[in-house]
Design a protein around this motif. Structure first.
Motif, mmCIF file in Angstrom:
data_model
loop_
_atom_site.group_PDB
_atom_site.id
_atom_site.type_symbol
_atom_site.label_atom_id
_atom_site.label_comp_id
_atom_site.label_asym_id
_atom_site.label_seq_id
_atom_site.Cartn_x
_atom_site.Cartn_y
_atom_site.Cartn_z
ATOM 1 N N THR A 119 -7.694 -30.693 15.347
ATOM 2 C CA THR A 119 -7.170 -29.935 16.479
ATOM 3 C C THR A 119 -6.324 -30.822 17.388
ATOM 4 O OG1 THR A 119 -9.224 -30.365 17.676
ATOM 5 C CG2 THR A 119 -9.073 -28.295 16.461
ATOM 6 N N ALA A 120 -6.550 -32.141 17.336
ATOM 7 C CA ALA A 120 -5.784 -33.052 18.182
ATOM 8 C C ALA A 120 -4.352 -33.175 17.687
ATOM 9 C CB ALA A 120 -6.457 -34.418 18.198
ATOM 10 N N ARG A 121 -4.184 -33.355 16.385
ATOM 11 C CA ARG A 121 -2.860 -33.448 15.783
ATOM 12 C C ARG A 121 -2.793 -32.399 14.688
ATOM 13 N NH1 ARG A 121 -4.057 -38.751 17.159
ATOM 14 N NH2 ARG A 121 -5.581 -38.800 15.487
ATOM 15 N N ARG A 122 -2.178 -31.277 14.976
ATOM 16 C CA ARG A 122 -2.116 -30.196 14.005
ATOM 17 C C ARG A 122 -0.666 -29.846 13.719
ATOM 18 N NH1 ARG A 122 -2.023 -24.876 15.693
ATOM 19 N NH2 ARG A 122 -3.577 -24.313 14.138
ATOM 20 N N LEU A 123 -0.475 -29.196 12.594
ATOM 21 C CA LEU A 123 0.872 -28.818 12.183
ATOM 22 C C LEU A 123 1.372 -27.681 13.057
ATOM 23 C CD1 LEU A 123 3.088 -29.349 10.108
ATOM 24 C CD2 LEU A 123 1.991 -27.654 8.621
ATOM 25 N N ARG A 124 2.424 -27.951 13.811
ATOM 26 C CA ARG A 124 2.936 -26.959 14.758
ATOM 27 C C ARG A 124 4.045 -26.123 14.118
ATOM 28 N NH1 ARG A 124 1.060 -31.238 17.659
ATOM 29 N NH2 ARG A 124 -0.214 -30.731 19.463
ATOM 30 N N LEU A 125 3.640 -25.344 13.128
ATOM 31 C CA LEU A 125 4.534 -24.395 12.474
ATOM 32 C C LEU A 125 3.862 -23.031 12.505
ATOM 33 C CD1 LEU A 125 5.826 -26.154 9.216
ATOM 34 C CD2 LEU A 125 7.091 -25.744 11.321
ATOM 35 N N PRO A 126 4.621 -21.963 12.692
ATOM 36 C CA PRO A 126 3.996 -20.638 12.680
ATOM 37 C C PRO A 126 3.636 -20.210 11.258
ATOM 38 C CG PRO A 126 6.375 -20.444 12.915
ATOM 39 C CD PRO A 126 6.063 -21.906 12.993
ATOM 40 N N GLY A 127 2.592 -19.417 11.140
ATOM 41 C CA GLY A 127 2.225 -18.832 9.855
ATOM 42 C C GLY A 127 1.823 -19.855 8.816
ATOM 43 N N ILE A 128 1.938 -19.455 7.576
ATOM 44 C CA ILE A 128 1.582 -20.311 6.441
ATOM 45 C C ILE A 128 2.827 -21.061 5.996
ATOM 46 C CG2 ILE A 128 0.765 -20.329 4.050
ATOM 47 C CD1 ILE A 128 -0.885 -17.832 4.759
ATOM 48 N N ALA A 129 2.773 -22.389 6.035
ATOM 49 C CA ALA A 129 3.925 -23.207 5.658
ATOM 50 C C ALA A 129 4.246 -22.999 4.182
ATOM 51 C CB ALA A 129 3.633 -24.682 5.935
ATOM 52 N N TYR A 130 5.539 -23.078 3.856
ATOM 53 C CA TYR A 130 5.978 -22.806 2.481
ATOM 54 C C TYR A 130 7.128 -23.743 2.132
ATOM 55 C CZ TYR A 130 7.633 -20.062 -1.572
ATOM 56 O OH TYR A 130 8.002 -19.645 -2.830
ATOM 57 N N GLY A 131 7.033 -24.389 0.963
ATOM 58 C CA GLY A 131 8.116 -25.258 0.546
ATOM 59 C C GLY A 131 7.755 -26.102 -0.653
ATOM 60 N N GLY A 146 7.590 -16.197 -1.023
ATOM 61 C CA GLY A 146 7.955 -16.437 0.365
ATOM 62 C C GLY A 146 7.749 -15.209 1.229
ATOM 63 N N THR A 147 8.078 -14.034 0.686
ATOM 64 C CA THR A 147 7.843 -12.778 1.397
ATOM 65 C C THR A 147 6.351 -12.534 1.580
ATOM 66 O OG1 THR A 147 9.893 -11.850 0.488
ATOM 67 C CG2 THR A 147 8.263 -10.281 1.337
ATOM 68 N N ASP A 148 5.573 -12.803 0.529
ATOM 69 C CA ASP A 148 4.117 -12.617 0.609
ATOM 70 C C ASP A 148 3.507 -13.485 1.702
ATOM 71 O OD1 ASP A 148 4.176 -10.867 -1.557
ATOM 72 O OD2 ASP A 148 3.743 -12.446 -3.020
ATOM 73 N N LEU A 149 3.892 -14.741 1.738
ATOM 74 C CA LEU A 149 3.292 -15.663 2.704
ATOM 75 C C LEU A 149 3.679 -15.282 4.129
ATOM 76 C CD1 LEU A 149 3.734 -19.051 0.805
ATOM 77 C CD2 LEU A 149 1.673 -17.644 0.993
ATOM 78 N N LYS A 150 4.872 -14.765 4.301
ATOM 79 C CA LYS A 150 5.263 -14.281 5.623
ATOM 80 C C LYS A 150 4.389 -13.107 6.047
ATOM 81 C CE LYS A 150 9.322 -12.874 8.301
ATOM 82 N NZ LYS A 150 10.789 -12.593 8.259
ATOM 83 N N ALA A 151 4.080 -12.222 5.085
ATOM 84 C CA ALA A 151 3.221 -11.069 5.382
ATOM 85 C C ALA A 151 1.796 -11.496 5.712
ATOM 86 C CB ALA A 151 3.219 -10.105 4.201
ATOM 87 N N LEU A 152 1.396 -12.688 5.231
ATOM 88 C CA LEU A 152 0.030 -13.178 5.448
ATOM 89 C C LEU A 152 -0.055 -14.170 6.602
ATOM 90 C CD1 LEU A 152 -1.115 -13.764 1.741
ATOM 91 C CD2 LEU A 152 -1.585 -11.791 3.201
ATOM 92 N N GLY A 159 1.756 -3.606 3.348
ATOM 93 C CA GLY A 159 1.789 -2.986 4.656
ATOM 94 C C GLY A 159 1.234 -1.576 4.678
ATOM 95 N N LYS A 160 0.642 -1.129 3.579
ATOM 96 C CA LYS A 160 0.151 0.243 3.473
ATOM 97 C C LYS A 160 -1.270 0.362 4.020
ATOM 98 C CE LYS A 160 2.901 1.375 -0.635
ATOM 99 N NZ LYS A 160 2.833 1.797 -2.072
ATOM 100 N N VAL A 182 -6.634 -7.314 2.024
ATOM 101 C CA VAL A 182 -6.993 -6.256 2.957
ATOM 102 C C VAL A 182 -7.400 -6.878 4.283
ATOM 103 C CG1 VAL A 182 -8.520 -4.298 3.410
ATOM 104 C CG2 VAL A 182 -7.742 -4.774 1.073
ATOM 105 N N ARG A 183 -6.742 -6.402 5.349
ATOM 106 C CA ARG A 183 -7.123 -6.811 6.703
ATOM 107 C C ARG A 183 -8.246 -5.906 7.160
ATOM 108 N NH1 ARG A 183 -6.401 -6.074 12.268
ATOM 109 N NH2 ARG A 183 -5.861 -7.986 13.396
ATOM 110 N N ARG A 184 -9.396 -6.515 7.494
ATOM 111 C CA ARG A 184 -10.571 -5.762 7.912
ATOM 112 C C ARG A 184 -10.920 -6.153 9.344
ATOM 113 N NH1 ARG A 184 -15.307 -6.091 3.586
ATOM 114 N NH2 ARG A 184 -15.918 -4.327 4.880
ATOM 115 N N PRO A 185 -10.554 -5.337 10.324
ATOM 116 C CA PRO A 185 -10.928 -5.662 11.706
ATOM 117 C C PRO A 185 -12.433 -5.854 11.820
ATOM 118 C CG PRO A 185 -9.386 -3.823 11.650
ATOM 119 C CD PRO A 185 -9.799 -4.085 10.235
ATOM 120 N N HIS A 186 -12.852 -6.689 12.731
ATOM 121 C CA HIS A 186 -14.277 -7.021 12.804
ATOM 122 C C HIS A 186 -15.166 -5.817 13.075
ATOM 123 C CE1 HIS A 186 -13.638 -11.605 13.512
ATOM 124 N NE2 HIS A 186 -13.565 -11.253 12.250
#
Length: 691
Positions: free
Chosen positions: A3-15, A383-389, A652-653, A669-673
């Protein structure tokens, strides 16, 4: 991830690994355009650039790297900037031939590939820290740099060097381990055997090639030293980078692979801000998806949370006897399976397939055939999948079961002169892991001395040949306090020095298991023995058997034939408030699955979600929702019941009572708590869609 030094990129990094120096500069603009098309957010650069960055000792040329980093930043792509120390340049070895490694037969290896250096070489350490420091000072404030990549795959080709410099370093390490007490070393190594007693430290050498079986504790300490020696190089480079840029996280790519066992990653993990892994499928593994899951769970356990997949392949690798391409959909399925097990970054080796060099036949995100290819289309889709996740990032994986994993025990088990030369640590662990994977039961991996075992209901010990008294007591305590413990054969046999525990087997675990074995009966390759009792009809076992006498335990299954007919093969024992099981043999896969199913049910461990056979189930838990991953490995697809009102993220369905897992595909599947309390009735059977 720290948590002190973390990757400051949004979402799941891809490359992936980006090696623009291998291409004319006019290609770079096309790279940027295609990276944006694919959704790439971060690439690793400079991994093997030492000869270009420092063409002569103390002479630096950063003009190419300046342009590369500027171009990445202009295109919104972050850089994982590497220290190039895995491949010293030719001028270094011309000046320092003594830094070349020596194998156990005394042969000096020559430059011409990568990692051809002695890990104990002072000249190498000095040169590596110097280039790391100059690189860090120049680019610490560059806006493209999001992470430091220390070295590359430590120990992949030079896990051990047997030269005189390494011998001196080994002796220094031993003096620290044994508090400068040579008598303590002689006791630990059992040197009264075969007249191996040492009277001076300088008499001790690495375990070089010799005429008979080398001393096992000598070999074990050597493995420990080699791991620590490489770790000291890693932390030295890390410290140089931190001094220049205290807030940029540092990683190095570990190799939690079936084929690599050189480093004790429990010791490495606390030293890194982000844990990264390189994982490649083995072409001869018919169920490589299980290895993906096992390595991912082990990486998440090492990291204590999310981790980064630094390398895997879009298709074939270049280093196996036969390098097969991945089947349609397999690359996407593999990548998302890593995400399901906690990966918050997905990367490949490499971005553009090389046309020259040792890895020219290794697959890449942009293959030799270019964009008119299945691989490219899959790369863009991923790349599209990871953006959705993206929202899955930082979520954890809750588990009720822990499997004990220990590198010391692995090294010791696979030394020569065991009762059976057929014992393979990772095979034994995978035997026990597989039924849990098939059942959709989440698993963490733990050290035997982990102080937090009480957070689990069930702890499995498939193989723990070597265990310290403190670690064994920790597992016993877990059982006494109400946990369920299951232990595999040939565990608890020796202490940290490899000394056999006297008084009967299984050594440190006799009391908690309530058994006593007086003799081992390993089985020959291809030999089996029948099992009878509370096991499926026709149950058999292979590899191992032993003459077990209950000492409080109850027999669950016994050997049905052979010299041990009637003796217990599987036992169950109440110990304190908990239960301890002993498997004194290697049951066939169906029998082992049935036993582990019974053990986990008795421990009140339930699957994360019910799904048909062949659908991998994994769950990540976020602050606001759970994310249920359903992955089809059959090629048939399936319809899996899921409560309505939820969302399938890749499409997205909305979910209306069930979700369709495409043939060979993935659903998330996104399952709200609020919905996590929903359960499926036992009479609800998931079905497969018509083909």
């Amino acid at each position: 991830m720290s948590t002190a030094r973390r990757l400051r990129l949004p979402g799941i990094a891809y490359g992936g690994d980006y090696n623009p120096e291998q291409w004319p500069e006019e290609v770079w603009a096309e790279d940027m355009r295609l990276m944006r098309e694919a959704g790439v957010t971060m690439v690793s650069v400079g991994i093997f650039s030492w000869a270009l960055l420092e063409p002569a000792e103390g002479v630096h040329d950063f003009s190419r790297m300046d342009r590369i980093l500027d171009l990445l930043h202009e295109n919104g792509i972050a850089a994982d900037l590497a220290t190039p120390t895995a491949a010293p340049p030719a001028w270094f070895f011309k000046a320092h031939p003594e830094a070349l490694p020596v194998d156990r037969d005394g042969r000096r290896l020559w430059p011409g590939s990568r990692q051809t250096f002695c890990p104990s070489s002072p000249a190498y350490r000095s040169a590596a820290l110097r280039i790391a420091g100059v690189l860090a000072e120049r680019y610490a404030a560059h806006p493209a740099v999001a992470m430091w990549h220390v070295h590359n795959e430590y120990g992949c080709h030079n896990a051990a060097c047997y030269c005189d410099t390494s011998a001196a370093a080994f002796r220094t390490w031993l003096r620290a381990r044994y508090d400068d007490d040579l008598d303590a070393l002689n006791h630990a190594w059992g040197t009264t055997f075969w007249s191996q007693w040492y009277y001076a430290w300088d008499q001790i050498l690495p375990p070089r090639a010799t005429g008979a079986v080398p001393n096992p504790t000598h070999q074990l300490d050597w493995r420990r030293f080699c791991s620590d020696e490489l770790l000291s190089l890693c932390t030295a480079e890390r410290d140089v980078l931190r001094r220049a840029a205290p807030d940029i996280p540092a990683t190095t790519n570990l190799m939690v692979l079936r084929t690599f066992d050189a480093l004790d990653y429990w010791r490495w993990a606390p030293e890194l801000d982000i844990l990264s892994n390189d994982h490649y499928l083995m072409s001869d593994d018919p169920e490589a998806e299980i290895d993906i899951a096992l390595s991912g769970d082990l990486m998440r356990s090492l990291a204590g949370g999310p981790w980064f997949l630094m390398e895997h392949s879009t298709g074939a690798v270049n280093w196996q006897p036969v390098n097969r391409a991945k089947r349609p959909g397999e690359m996407r399925r593999n990548a998302l399976a890593h995400v399901a097990r906690g990966a918050d970054g997905i990367a490949f080796f490499q971005w553009r397939a090389a046309k020259a060099g040792a890895e020219q036949w290794h697959s890449a995100m942009l293959p030799h055939s270019g964009t008119d290819s299945h691989v490219w289309r899959d790369v863009v889709q991923l790349g599209t999948d990871l953006k959705a996740l993206a929202e899955v990032r930082d979520s954890t994986v809750p588990a009720q079961v822990a499997i004990v994993w220990d590198w010391d025990a692995r090294w010791a088990l696979e030394l020569p002169s065991q009762p059976s030369g057929e014992l393979r640590y990772q095979d034994l662990v995978r035997d026990w892991y597989t039924p849990l994977w098939r059942a959709g039961v989440a698993v963490d991996f733990v050290r035997p001395g982990d102080p937090g075992l009480d957070r689990y209901k069930l702890v499995l010990v498939p193989s723990l040949y070597l265990v310290t008294e403190a670690a064994a007591a920790n597992l016993v305590r877990f059982t006494e306090h109400g946990g369920t413990l299951a232990v595999g054969f040939h565990s608890g046999m020796v202490d940290e020095n490899g000394h056999v525990r006297l008084g009967g087997y299984p050594g440190a675990f006799r009391d908690v298991l309530g058994v006593l074995t007086d003799e081992l009966f390993p089985l020959l390759p291809g030999e089996t023995t029948g099992l009878a009792g509370e096991v499926p009809p026709g149950a058999t076992a292979e590899l191992w058997s032993e003459r077990v006498r209950p000492a409080g335990a109850q027999a669950v299954a016994s050997y049905a034939d052979g010299p041990l007919a009637g003796h217990p093969a599987v036992t169950r024992h109440q110990h304190g408030s908990g239960t301890a099981w002993y498997l004194a043999t290697r049951p066939d896969p169906d029998t082992l699955a049935a036993l582990l199913d019974r053990i986990r049910r008795e421990a009140d461990v339930t699957p994360q979600h019910r799904a048909p056979a062949g659908i991998e189930v994994a769950l990540r838990r976020g602050s606001e929702a759970d994310y249920l991953f359903l992955i089809d490995h059959t090629g048939d697809g399936a319809e899996v019941p899921v409560p309505s009102g939820e969302t399938e993220l890749l499409t997205g369905k909305p979910v209306t009572g069930s979700v369709t897992v495409p043939a060979g595909g993935v659903a998330v599947v996104r399952r709200p708590h609020r919905a996590t309390a929903d359960t499926l009735g036992e009479d609800t059977e998931p079905t497969r869609p018509p083909r």
